[in-house]
Design an enzyme around this catalytic site. Structure first.
Site, PDB file in Angstrom:
ATOM      1  N   GLY A 350       0.818  -1.208   0.000  1.00 39.11           N
ATOM      2  CA  GLY A 350       0.000   0.000   0.000  1.00 39.11           C
ATOM      3  C   GLY A 350       0.848   1.253   0.000  1.00 39.11           C
ATOM      4  N   GLY A 352       1.239   5.172   1.782  1.00 39.37           N
ATOM      5  CA  GLY A 352       0.869   6.010   2.911  1.00 39.37           C
ATOM      6  C   GLY A 352       1.280   7.446   2.698  1.00 39.37           C
ATOM      7  N   GLY A 353       1.004   8.289   3.696  1.00 42.85           N
ATOM      8  CA  GLY A 353       1.322   9.705   3.582  1.00 42.85           C
ATOM      9  C   GLY A 353       2.812   9.977   3.519  1.00 42.85           C
ATOM     10  CG  PHE A 354       5.129  10.185   6.382  1.00 41.54           C
ATOM     11  CD1 PHE A 354       5.713  11.437   6.370  1.00 41.54           C
ATOM     12  CD2 PHE A 354       4.070   9.963   7.236  1.00 41.54           C
ATOM     13  CE1 PHE A 354       5.265  12.429   7.201  1.00 41.54           C
ATOM     14  CE2 PHE A 354       3.613  10.952   8.074  1.00 41.54           C
ATOM     15  CZ  PHE A 354       4.213  12.198   8.056  1.00 41.54           C
ATOM     16  CB  VAL A 357       3.582  -0.449   3.480  1.00 42.39           C
ATOM     17  CG1 VAL A 357       3.811  -1.632   4.405  1.00 42.39           C
ATOM     18  CG2 VAL A 357       3.406   0.823   4.287  1.00 42.39           C
ATOM     19  CE  LYS A 371       5.117   4.712   8.130  1.00 41.00           C
ATOM     20  NZ  LYS A 371       4.571   5.100   9.449  1.00 41.00           N
ATOM     21  CG  ASP A 468      -3.817   9.399  12.004  1.00 42.04           C
ATOM     22  OD1 ASP A 468      -4.977   9.792  11.761  1.00 42.04           O
ATOM     23  OD2 ASP A 468      -3.026   9.043  11.119  1.00 42.04           O
TER      24      ASP A 468
END
Length: 658
Positions: A350, A352-354, A357, A371, A468
């Protein structure tokens, strides 16, 4: 080695009274009643500890563990006496400890430490396998003065304590207990003591002691004394003889030769290096002032990378949290690349915002989720440091475990245990996939999230606010056990701190509590709000960020509230869920969810109360919920909104109250 340890810095001999507990922890979220079977079993078990621990001193010095099971209310217990005391003193100390803990703690899991003994009981059989949750407590003891000749003192202290650890762990005649001393100056001697419980093998004893000494080195190697209290090992040093010299012959260690010259040589080399560095920096000052702000950011980024990657470093946060790189395995980039097949798209789990993964497999066969933070993202580095500091010591069944960390050049990587069933949002929003899980599984997921938050808020070494929490940050393992993930935005609170304020709002729209979204105030009740939203989403199968133009309201929270208020709760619940589950359990979860999303944080329950409510079923009464936050709220038009930057690249629009 997994273990629980509390670090205490205190020096005065009077502070360590043999009649007053050093520390008591009632750690379970579950309580027992004085008249129930668990209380009766516990009383009998504690009496057995008191009478049997001292009797074992000739063969197995001052250690005894046992269990009791009557009417399926099993309780496990153990007691440990210091290895240098008599049978009489041992029995008296264990008697005082069992009496105190039974009288003052009504939890199903507790431990108490005295100067001469410790006692623990639990519903869990794994007393010898503990979670590391190190904690630095500042007692502001005026007598705990800083020593002179710090370098020489630290060298002598660690030399003594490391040798004592080896003796206690691997010398059978020591029975996992050793005392000793070392003279570090003509008039001053360091006295040390180490001990392990005897239900663990020598290797784990040494590992436990090594970790304890790591914290001693970080906090107290320049002070006149320190103590580590743990469930499986204890460590103490002082500048006076505090142990019984005749009961157990102490070891005497000479100070390593040549250390004074090494110290002076180190000082000369260090000072010379600093002077040369100052000259170089001064000559480049004009050049550095002309550099752009981005260069200053790169310098800060490099400093953070060096801090994380430095071998055997000890990072101490402002909140007193200790993290050593020895505790977090650093894995080289080549190994990670091989594990992910060079970050192949086929292994991508997937985005992510940073960053991305990836799924990977380490050489030992361990499956991991890697990650990979954005190569040039300073925000990503801040998140990495935050996650390393927070998660390195957090170990709980309902938290994703951090396996390792990789930092090399621009690559910044975090390795987590692999969750084969993905995240919760994969199941709850899709009508077909929702039916793959039964109500029992959903109920266990809800309870698992609650227990994970309870650990963060109340049972870990510090009060931690996630900030979060959302379905995509709840991962599911092979057995569909829920595990909270993504701690890049989390914040640590001090022991007595209840709330904080920030101008930088982070999180995801739909799960942020109103006091945080509008005023920047966050607390444990902010996480409770997020949990309540997730609970309502699980029950309804709908997203809170959607719009529901029904007779009951425009948003998911208003929909839930109106359905409840009008006695039409079944209209809110997913029909399939209502048909395939005990209706009273689903409606009780709806009730709990509404309590969690109330507008006033004071009206929301704590996670300990939520866990008890979920576990207690109908036997625990629930209060009537009030109208939830933003039940009739609306988004401000885009040209009128105030936008707050967030760490994950999202923005938040100001929300108007009713």
């Amino acid at each position: 080695m997994l273990f629980t340890m509390l670090l205490v810095s205190m020096l005065s001999h009077s502070a360590l009274s043999s009649t007053v507990p050093l520390l008591t922890i009632c750690s379970s979220a579950f309580t027992y009643s004085p008249n129930d079977q668990f209380a009766a079993n516990l009383k009998r078990l504690l009496d057995a500890l008191s009478s049997n621990t001292a009797q074992n001193i000739p063969n197995r010095p001052g250690f005894y563990n046992t269990s009791l099971d009557v009417l399926q209310d099993r309780v496990y217990g153990q007691a440990l006496c210091r290895g240098d005391i008599s049978s009489h003193d041992c029995q008296e100390c264990v008697h005082n400890a069992t009496h105190y803990i039974f009288t003052n703690c009504n939890k199903t899991d507790a431990i108490i430490w005295y100067e001469l003994c410790q006692v623990r009981y639990s519903q869990s059989p794994s007393l010898a396998i503990e979670v590391y949750t190190g904690n630095l407590l500042d007692y502001n003891n005026q007598e705990n003065k800083i020593v002179s000749k710090k370098t020489r003192f630290r060298k002598a202290l660690m030399y003594l304590m490391n040798n004592l650890s080896i003796e206690s762990a691997f010398s059978p005649s020591k029975h996992m207990f050793a005392t000793g001393k070392i003279e570090f100056s003509k008039k001053k001697t360091i006295y040390g003591l180490v001990q392990c419980t005897m239900d663990i093998p020598p290797e784990l004893c040494k590992q436990c002691l090594d970790s304890a000494l790591g914290d001693i080195d970080a906090c107290c190697s320049f002070r006149q004394g320190g103590i580590v209290l743990g469930t499986n090992c204890n460590v103490r040093f002082e500048l006076f003889q505090f142990y019984n010299d005749t009961k157990n012959s102490p070891l005497v260690y000479p100070f390593p030769k040549g250390d004074e010259w090494k110290i002076w040589k180190t000082l000369v080399v260090t000072c010379t290096s600093i002077l040369l560095l100052a000259i170089i920096i001064g000559s480049c000052a004009v050049y550095l002032r002309q550099k752009k702000g981005t260069k200053r950011d790169d310098t800060k980024e490099n400093a953070l990378l060096q801090e994380l990657a430095r071998p055997k470093t000890v990072m101490i946060t402002q909140e007193g949290n200790l993290v050593t790189s020895e505790e977090l395995p650093f894995i080289d980039l080549a190994t990670i690349r091989a594990a992910t097949d060079e970050f192949a798209d086929s292994n991508k789990l997937g985005e992510g915002g940073f960053g991305s993964v990836y799924k990977g497999e380490l050489p030992d066969g361990t499956e991991v989720a890697v990650k990979r933070l954005s190569l040039k993202s300073r925000q990503g580095l801040e998140e990495l440091k935050n996650e390393v500091i927070l998660i390195a010591k957090l170990q709980h069944r309902n938290l994703v475990r951090l396996v390792g960390c990789g930092i090399e050049g621009d690559e910044k990587l975090l390795l987590y245990e692999f969750m084969p069933n993905g995240s919760l949002d994969f199941f709850i929003y899709d009508s077909e996939r929702r039916c793959q899980l039964n109500w029992e599984t959903y109920y266990n997921i809800i309870a698992g999230i609650a227990r994970g938050l309870l650990y963060l808020h109340e049972d870990s070494r510090h009060k931690i606010i996630h900030r979060d929490l959302k379905p995509s940050n709840v991962l599911l393992d092979h057995d569909m056990v829920a595990k909270i993930s993504d701690f890049g935005m989390a914040r640590i609170f001090c022991e007595n701190q209840n709330a904080a304020n920030t101008k930088k709002i982070v999180g995801t729209y739909g799960y942020i509590a109103p006091e945080y979204a509008m005023g920047g105030v966050f607390s444990i009740k902010s996480d409770v709000f997020s949990f309540g939203v997730i609970l309502l989403e699980i029950i309804s199968g709908k997203k809170n960020s959607g719009s529901y133009l029904t007779e009951y309201g425009h948003t998911l929270l208003s929909y839930a509230w109106r359905s409840w208020k009008d006695g039409q709760e079944v209209e809110f619940v997913d029909p399939w869920l209502m048909e395939s589950s005990p209706p009273h359990e689903v409606l009780r979860c709806l009730h709990i969810g509404l309590l969690c999303v109330q507008e006033d944080p004071e009206d929301r329950p704590k996670m300990s109360e939520v866990v008890v409510s979920l576990r207690g079923s109908e036997s625990v009464s629930l209060s009537e919920p009030k109208q939830p936050a933003f039940a009739l709220g609306r988004l401000v038009p885009s040209d009128q909104s105030t936008v707050y930057p967030t760490m994950n690249g999202l923005t938040l629009s100001t929300i108007l109250p009713r």
